[in-house]
Write an enzyme that holds these catalytic residues in place. Structure first.
Site, PDB file in Angstrom:
ATOM      1  N   PHE A   1       0.850  -1.191   0.000  1.00  0.00           N
ATOM      2  CA  PHE A   1       0.000   0.000   0.000  1.00  0.00           C
ATOM      3  C   PHE A   1       0.891   1.250   0.000  1.00  0.00           C
ATOM      4  CE2 PHE A   1      -2.692   3.282   1.840  1.00  0.00           C
ATOM      5  CZ  PHE A   1      -3.791   3.157   1.010  1.00  0.00           C
TER       6      PHE A   1
ATOM      7  N   ASP B   1       1.149  -5.090   8.329  1.00  0.00           N
ATOM      8  CA  ASP B   1       0.046  -4.127   8.234  1.00  0.00           C
ATOM      9  C   ASP B   1      -1.240  -4.957   8.126  1.00  0.00           C
ATOM     10  OD1 ASP B   1      -1.941  -2.330   7.412  1.00  0.00           O
ATOM     11  OD2 ASP B   1      -0.554  -1.129   6.198  1.00  0.00           O
TER      12      ASP B   1
ATOM     13  N   TYR C   1     -10.863   2.040  10.672  1.00  0.00           N
ATOM     14  CA  TYR C   1     -12.060   2.505   9.945  1.00  0.00           C
ATOM     15  C   TYR C   1     -12.523   1.581   8.832  1.00  0.00           C
ATOM     16  CZ  TYR C   1      -8.333   4.447   6.940  1.00  0.00           C
ATOM     17  OH  TYR C   1      -7.217   4.607   6.169  1.00  0.00           O
ATOM     18  N   LYS C   2     -11.825   0.461   8.642  1.00  0.00           N
ATOM     19  CA  LYS C   2     -12.253  -0.451   7.564  1.00  0.00           C
ATOM     20  C   LYS C   2     -13.202  -1.493   8.163  1.00  0.00           C
ATOM     21  CE  LYS C   2      -7.928   0.215   5.045  1.00  0.00           C
ATOM     22  NZ  LYS C   2      -8.425   0.931   3.862  1.00  0.00           N
TER      23      LYS C   2
ATOM     24  N   ARG D   1     -13.213  -3.043  -6.449  1.00  0.00           N
ATOM     25  CA  ARG D   1     -13.159  -3.867  -5.233  1.00  0.00           C
ATOM     26  C   ARG D   1     -14.550  -3.968  -4.602  1.00  0.00           C
ATOM     27  NH1 ARG D   1      -8.476  -1.609  -1.401  1.00  0.00           N
ATOM     28  NH2 ARG D   1      -9.908   0.148  -1.383  1.00  0.00           N
TER      29      ARG D   1
HETATM   30  C1  LIG Z   1      -2.847  -1.541   3.818  1.00  0.00           C
HETATM   31  C2  LIG Z   1      -3.158  -0.143   4.228  1.00  0.00           C
HETATM   32  N1  LIG Z   1      -2.350   0.495   5.093  1.00  0.00           N
HETATM   33  C3  LIG Z   1      -2.597   1.763   5.489  1.00  0.00           C
HETATM   34  C4  LIG Z   1      -3.706   2.452   5.003  1.00  0.00           C
HETATM   35  C5  LIG Z   1      -3.947   3.890   5.387  1.00  0.00           C
HETATM   36  O1  LIG Z   1      -3.779   4.103   6.709  1.00  0.00           O
HETATM   37  P1  LIG Z   1      -4.059   5.511   7.418  1.00  0.00           P
HETATM   38  O2  LIG Z   1      -4.992   6.292   6.561  1.00  0.00           O
HETATM   39  O3  LIG Z   1      -4.665   5.108   8.729  1.00  0.00           O
HETATM   40  O4  LIG Z   1      -2.754   6.160   7.606  1.00  0.00           O
HETATM   41  C6  LIG Z   1      -4.577   1.820   4.137  1.00  0.00           C
HETATM   42  C7  LIG Z   1      -5.759   2.548   3.637  1.00  0.00           C
HETATM   43  O5  LIG Z   1      -6.495   2.118   2.794  1.00  0.00           O
HETATM   44  C8  LIG Z   1      -4.297   0.501   3.735  1.00  0.00           C
HETATM   45  O6  LIG Z   1      -5.094  -0.122   2.850  1.00  0.00           O
END
Ligand SMILES: Cc1ncc(COP(=O)(O)O)c(C=O)c1O
Length: 411
Positions: free
Chosen positions: A125, A196, A221-222, A370
């Site tokens: 990501f 992650d 938040y997911k 998705r």
């Molecule tokens: C794998 C992954 N890591 C991190 C994030 C983003 O994290 P944050 O917005 O909390 O910094 C996302 C957001 O979609 C994600 O899919």
């Protein structure tokens, strides 16, 4: 399978009562829970109570009397129950990006002087990659970032590798790394592992302790449904905690914040990874949602997730053939998280057309739609109706409308 079969499956679904806790609009099928989880009534009640009672009436007293000051630890421990962590190994703080920064720098310091390479996959990501790039920019040589193909990560492990940073469930395809096996091999190579879990927590079983994981981060938040921009969480295995130091020495990470001493002294254990004042309104939503999560059996969630995604694959195979849609997620359910990626050259326009018809999913470049299969609030019939709508759009070619060619800021 037909629509009536799906309705039958819904009638027999042991998780069906949980859906009633979610406040989804009648005319919407929400397939975007891997991006932003849905709102539930406990979250509304939790935020309302915090704002009106604890803040409105309790005022400053609530830091003690309503347990605000302990919230990052308390909620962290609850998330730990979902992820197989021990009490005191997870704390809720900041965003995933900031937590990645804290843990990567800690790991590099811990591995000094010889091991100073962060190893990751090139298609991780973007925020994970950006945070690591920023650290290399800040620290300079010998700190280095190696971004390598997903299938070859472990072949790059050597005696300069400090930490292997990977996303457990790939945000694009939903492909899953074998956490136990990869962690074992990283340890055998003398490095630390940082997972992650943004697309894993609430999506599939995770056992941090069972896999002997060193470090982890993830979004609130997911699938955890904590609300837009809900705080993230970070995990540090207990044996590492005293040797690890956050690069952000804030007062909430001090051993005794209210002594107001001028010298920083790190908190015992995981608390040293806190920096500033906990965002209580956001935490109230996250906590209420985690409390709801803790009422459901994780095995039942995972079973339904697989059934939903198997159903969707079957329907897409049957009904979308000949329209240029391909399945971009692994077909083996053991290698797939809780979302399904479909590929089509006009994926963005199709996603927009679906949204206009009340089916909300998302798009990731260059050509992926998705659809998240969230067992707490999605019905089998929703999967049927989603594919039905998709077929309709593909056959009617409504996605060719000019308005769908223009990209919105958030896709
Ligand atoms: C794998 C992954 N890591 C991190 C994030 C983003 O994290 P944050 O917005 O909390 O910094 C996302 C957001 O979609 C994600 O899919």
């Amino acid at each position: 399978v037909n629509r009536a079969d799906c309705l039958d499956l819904d009638r027999q679904d042991p998780l069906a009562p949980i859906r009633e806790q979610f406040l989804l609009p009648e005319d919407i099928i929400f397939m975007g829970g891997n991006s932003l989880g849905a709102l539930s009534s406990p979250v509304v009640a939790g935020v309302d109570r915090l704002v009106r009672e604890e803040w409105g009436k309790g005022l400053l007293r609530s830091w003690n009397e309503a347990g605000w000051i302990d919230a990052p630890h308390r909620i962290g421990n609850k998330i730990g129950q979902l992820l197989g962590a021990l009490p005191g190994e997870i704390v809720v703080a900041d965003s995933t990006s900031v937590d990645l920064y804290k843990l990567l720098i800690s790991a590099l310091r811990h591995q000094q002087p010889d091991r100073q390479v962060i190893l990751t996959e090139a298609a991780n990501f973007p925020t994970d990659l950006y945070v690591a790039q920023g650290i290399v920019d800040l620290l300079g040589p010998p700190t280095e970032l190696k971004m390598v193909p997903r299938t070859e990560v472990l072949s790059y492990l050597d005696d300069r590798t400090a930490v292997v940073m990977l996303t457990h469930v790939d945000y694009g395809s939903g492909d899953v790394f074998d956490m136990a096996d990869v962690t074992r091999r990283v340890h055998a190579g003398g490095a630390l592992v940082l997972w992650d879990l943004s697309h894993s927590a609430g999506a599939m079983p995770v056992n941090l302790h069972g896999c002997d994981v060193d470090l982890a981060v993830g979004c609130g938040y997911k699938y955890l449904n904590g609300g837009p921009g809900a705080p993230a969480y970070l995990y540090v295995a207990q044996p590492l905690q005293d040797a690890f130091l956050s690069p952000i020495w804030g007062w909430m990470g001090h051993a005794d914040p209210f002594a107001f001493r001028g010298e920083y002294q790190p908190h015992q254990g995981i608390g040293r990874f806190l920096a500033g004042t906990p965002p209580m309104i956001a935490l109230a939503g996250l906590e209420a949602s985690i409390d709801l999560w803790l009422t459901v059996g994780q095995e039942a969630v995972w079973r339904k997730s697989r059934e939903l995604s198997e159903l969707m694959i079957e329907l897409v195979d049957q009904r979308c053939r000949g329209y240029g849609v391909t399945i971009a997620s692994p077909r083996d359910p053991d290698r797939r998280g809780s979302h399904l990626a479909l590929r089509h050259p006009a994926a963005y326009a199709i996603k927009r057309a679906l949204t206009d018809r009340g089916v909300i999913g998302d798009f990731r470049p260059p050509d992926v739609m998705r659809f998240s299969l969230t067992p707490l609030y999605l019905r089998y019939v929703d999967v049927w109706d989603t594919v039905d709508c998709l077929v309709d759009i593909l056959t009617g070619r409504n996605y060719l409308a000019a308005e769908y060619a223009v990209r919105e800021t958030v896709t």
